[in-house]
Design a protein around this motif. Structure first.
Motif, PDB file in Angstrom:
ATOM      1  N   UNK A  15       8.585  -7.387  -4.860  1.00  0.00           N
ATOM      2  CA  UNK A  15       7.743  -6.550  -5.719  1.00  0.00           C
ATOM      3  C   UNK A  15       6.522  -7.323  -6.251  1.00  0.00           C
ATOM      4  N   UNK A  16       6.687  -8.635  -6.451  1.00  0.00           N
ATOM      5  CA  UNK A  16       5.549  -9.381  -6.999  1.00  0.00           C
ATOM      6  C   UNK A  16       4.426  -9.587  -5.981  1.00  0.00           C
ATOM      7  N   UNK A  17       4.639  -9.168  -4.733  1.00  0.00           N
ATOM      8  CA  UNK A  17       3.576  -9.250  -3.715  1.00  0.00           C
ATOM      9  C   UNK A  17       3.038  -7.857  -3.358  1.00  0.00           C
ATOM     10  N   UNK A  18       3.488  -6.829  -4.064  1.00  0.00           N
ATOM     11  CA  UNK A  18       3.080  -5.463  -3.733  1.00  0.00           C
ATOM     12  C   UNK A  18       1.563  -5.304  -3.818  1.00  0.00           C
ATOM     13  N   UNK A  19       0.973  -6.014  -4.761  1.00  0.00           N
ATOM     14  CA  UNK A  19      -0.471  -5.921  -4.953  1.00  0.00           C
ATOM     15  C   UNK A  19      -1.225  -6.316  -3.673  1.00  0.00           C
ATOM     16  N   UNK A  20      -0.728  -7.365  -2.997  1.00  0.00           N
ATOM     17  CA  UNK A  20      -1.395  -7.833  -1.776  1.00  0.00           C
ATOM     18  C   UNK A  20      -1.335  -6.769  -0.686  1.00  0.00           C
ATOM     19  N   UNK A  21      -0.147  -6.220  -0.488  1.00  0.00           N
ATOM     20  CA  UNK A  21       0.003  -5.210   0.569  1.00  0.00           C
ATOM     21  C   UNK A  21      -0.829  -3.981   0.237  1.00  0.00           C
ATOM     22  N   UNK A  22      -0.857  -3.611  -1.033  1.00  0.00           N
ATOM     23  CA  UNK A  22      -1.612  -2.415  -1.426  1.00  0.00           C
ATOM     24  C   UNK A  22      -3.097  -2.572  -1.099  1.00  0.00           C
ATOM     25  N   UNK A  23      -3.597  -3.798  -1.174  1.00  0.00           N
ATOM     26  CA  UNK A  23      -5.035  -3.921  -0.934  1.00  0.00           C
ATOM     27  C   UNK A  23      -5.388  -4.225   0.524  1.00  0.00           C
ATOM     28  N   UNK A  24      -4.503  -4.959   1.244  1.00  0.00           N
ATOM     29  CA  UNK A  24      -4.925  -5.404   2.582  1.00  0.00           C
ATOM     30  C   UNK A  24      -4.365  -4.550   3.716  1.00  0.00           C
ATOM     31  N   UNK A  25      -3.243  -3.875   3.496  1.00  0.00           N
ATOM     32  CA  UNK A  25      -2.551  -3.249   4.626  1.00  0.00           C
ATOM     33  C   UNK A  25      -2.995  -1.809   4.851  1.00  0.00           C
ATOM     34  N   UNK A  26      -3.013  -1.417   6.123  1.00  0.00           N
ATOM     35  CA  UNK A  26      -3.198  -0.014   6.488  1.00  0.00           C
ATOM     36  C   UNK A  26      -1.851   0.656   6.677  1.00  0.00           C
ATOM     37  N   UNK A  27      -0.828  -0.167   6.832  1.00  0.00           N
ATOM     38  CA  UNK A  27       0.501   0.365   7.118  1.00  0.00           C
ATOM     39  C   UNK A  27       1.513  -0.699   6.721  1.00  0.00           C
ATOM     40  N   UNK A  28       2.682  -0.244   6.233  1.00  0.00           N
ATOM     41  CA  UNK A  28       3.753  -1.164   5.835  1.00  0.00           C
ATOM     42  C   UNK A  28       5.053  -0.666   6.469  1.00  0.00           C
ATOM     43  N   UNK A  29       5.667  -1.523   7.275  1.00  0.00           N
ATOM     44  CA  UNK A  29       6.807  -1.057   8.082  1.00  0.00           C
ATOM     45  C   UNK A  29       8.167  -1.504   7.556  1.00  0.00           C
ATOM     46  N   UNK A  30       8.211  -2.145   6.398  1.00  0.00           N
ATOM     47  CA  UNK A  30       9.491  -2.730   5.971  1.00  0.00           C
ATOM     48  C   UNK A  30       9.919  -2.241   4.589  1.00  0.00           C
ATOM     49  N   UNK A  31       9.664  -0.971   4.307  1.00  0.00           N
ATOM     50  CA  UNK A  31      10.085  -0.415   3.015  1.00  0.00           C
ATOM     51  C   UNK A  31      11.611  -0.313   2.995  1.00  0.00           C
ATOM     52  N   UNK A  32      12.236  -0.913   1.978  1.00  0.00           N
ATOM     53  CA  UNK A  32      13.702  -0.895   1.978  1.00  0.00           C
ATOM     54  C   UNK A  32      14.322  -0.846   0.587  1.00  0.00           C
ATOM     55  N   UNK A  33      13.524  -0.513  -0.442  1.00  0.00           N
ATOM     56  CA  UNK A  33      14.151  -0.346  -1.760  1.00  0.00           C
ATOM     57  C   UNK A  33      13.275   0.509  -2.661  1.00  0.00           C
ATOM     58  N   UNK A  34      13.910   1.221  -3.607  1.00  0.00           N
ATOM     59  CA  UNK A  34      13.140   2.018  -4.570  1.00  0.00           C
ATOM     60  C   UNK A  34      12.225   1.139  -5.413  1.00  0.00           C
ATOM     61  N   UNK A  35      12.659  -0.083  -5.689  1.00  0.00           N
ATOM     62  CA  UNK A  35      11.827  -0.970  -6.514  1.00  0.00           C
ATOM     63  C   UNK A  35      10.514  -1.291  -5.806  1.00  0.00           C
ATOM     64  N   UNK A  36      10.588  -1.551  -4.515  1.00  0.00           N
ATOM     65  CA  UNK A  36       9.371  -1.850  -3.765  1.00  0.00           C
ATOM     66  C   UNK A  36       8.506  -0.589  -3.640  1.00  0.00           C
ATOM     67  N   UNK A  37       9.134   0.551  -3.419  1.00  0.00           N
ATOM     68  CA  UNK A  37       8.375   1.809  -3.327  1.00  0.00           C
ATOM     69  C   UNK A  37       7.610   2.048  -4.624  1.00  0.00           C
ATOM     70  N   UNK A  38       8.289   1.816  -5.739  1.00  0.00           N
ATOM     71  CA  UNK A  38       7.671   2.052  -7.045  1.00  0.00           C
ATOM     72  C   UNK A  38       6.507   1.087  -7.280  1.00  0.00           C
ATOM     73  N   UNK A  39       6.741  -0.193  -6.962  1.00  0.00           N
ATOM     74  CA  UNK A  39       5.698  -1.204  -7.189  1.00  0.00           C
ATOM     75  C   UNK A  39       4.479  -0.946  -6.298  1.00  0.00           C
TER      76      UNK A  39
END
Ligand SMILES: *Cc1c(COP(=O)(O)O)cnc(C)c1O
Length: 261
Positions: free
Chosen positions: A97-121
């Motif tokens: 979750x503490x890296x969610x900010x990076x993915x939110x800004x750089x990624x066009x797609x994220x293929x490894x979603x595996x928890x509600x906590x990560x989805x929320x972040x």
């Protein structure tokens, strides 16, 4: 894995063109074996550990999306190659979750979603940026404790929670098969993801699309295609063999895992 397969390092645009053509020919042959249309299989080149200069050669050879396992590495490369405006970065590895900010800004797609906590972040960070993100839910189809991803029986419940996160566009499922040269052990992992998708389609909430099955890597992508893959994630067969062992990306013992509870 595939220790008997030499993956030569691509050092020129022509090397990349040759490796890409060879992989595409194998994709086509696998499709022909099972009567599938090769246009329905997306080749996602995976550039983890590859330095910028060779990534630029891959771009010159025609690559317009690249998979990266680690969020920091994806973000660093996205920033360094911002001049390649039509290059999409796809994060395919576990996210804390503490890296969610990076993915939110750089990624066009994220293929490894595996928890509600990560989805929320992720959703919170994406909302702040006014962005949406295509996501795949990672499923552990091998039963190995070392693999990230939800157990197959957990996925239906997880999907029901996802419409709450309006910036996440769910497109399908992703898996890693057991790392083995034995097709009889690898193939069932892929079959399990396809079967799970068919079951989930009956109960998935509105707006949750399950068209994508991202499965198969350099050592096993032809099997994955025979089992229905719509995206194959291929690194070494395009870029060349990696020095780092695979357990650098998939911790060998479950005690290495971040808790995703
Ligand atoms: C590295 C990686 C791949 C590609 O593996 P290769 O052996 O280089 O083809 C695929 N999926 C994930 C999640 C990876 O980390």
């Amino acid at each position: 894995m595939a220790g008997d397969t030499p993956y030569p390092t691509a050092l020129t645009v022509a090397d990349f063109q040759r490796n890409l053509a060879q992989v595409r020919a194998r994709i086509q042959a696998a499709c022909e074996r099972v009567g599938r249309d090769p246009a329905q299989v997306r080749l996602l080149p995976v550039s983890k550990t590859v330095e910028e200069a060779r990534i630029r050669l891959a771009y010159a050879a025609g690559c317009r999306e690249l998979g990266e396992n680690k969020p920091q590495e994806a973000d660093r490369k996205w920033e360094a190659m911002g001049d390649l405006a039509d290059l999409r970065w796809v994060v395919i590895g576990h996210l804390q979750t503490n890296k969610a900010k990076l993915v939110a800004r750089c990624a066009s797609e994220f293929q490894a979603l595996d928890s509600p906590r990560v989805a929320e972040a992720l959703d919170r960070r994406l909302q702040a940026l006014g962005r949406g993100l295509d996501v795949l839910v990672q499923v552990n189809t091998s039963g190995e404790a070392s693999k990230f991803g939800l157990a197959p029986e957990e996925v239906a419940g997880f999907l029901k929670q996802l419409p709450a996160y309006s910036s996440l566009r769910v497109r399908g499922l992703m898996t890693l098969a057991v790392l083995s040269a034995d097709a009889a052990r690898v193939r069932p992992c892929f079959g399990r993801l396809r079967t799970l998708r068919e079951h989930l389609r009956q109960t998935a909430p509105a707006g949750i699309v399950l068209d994508e099955l991202s499965m198969g890597m350099s050592g096993d992508f032809t099997l994955a295609i025979e089992e229905g893959a719509t995206t194959v994630r291929v690194g070494q067969a395009i870029f060349g063999a990696r020095a780092l062992p695979d357990h650098h990306y998939w911790p060998e013992s479950s005690s290495d895992r971040e808790s995703t509870a």
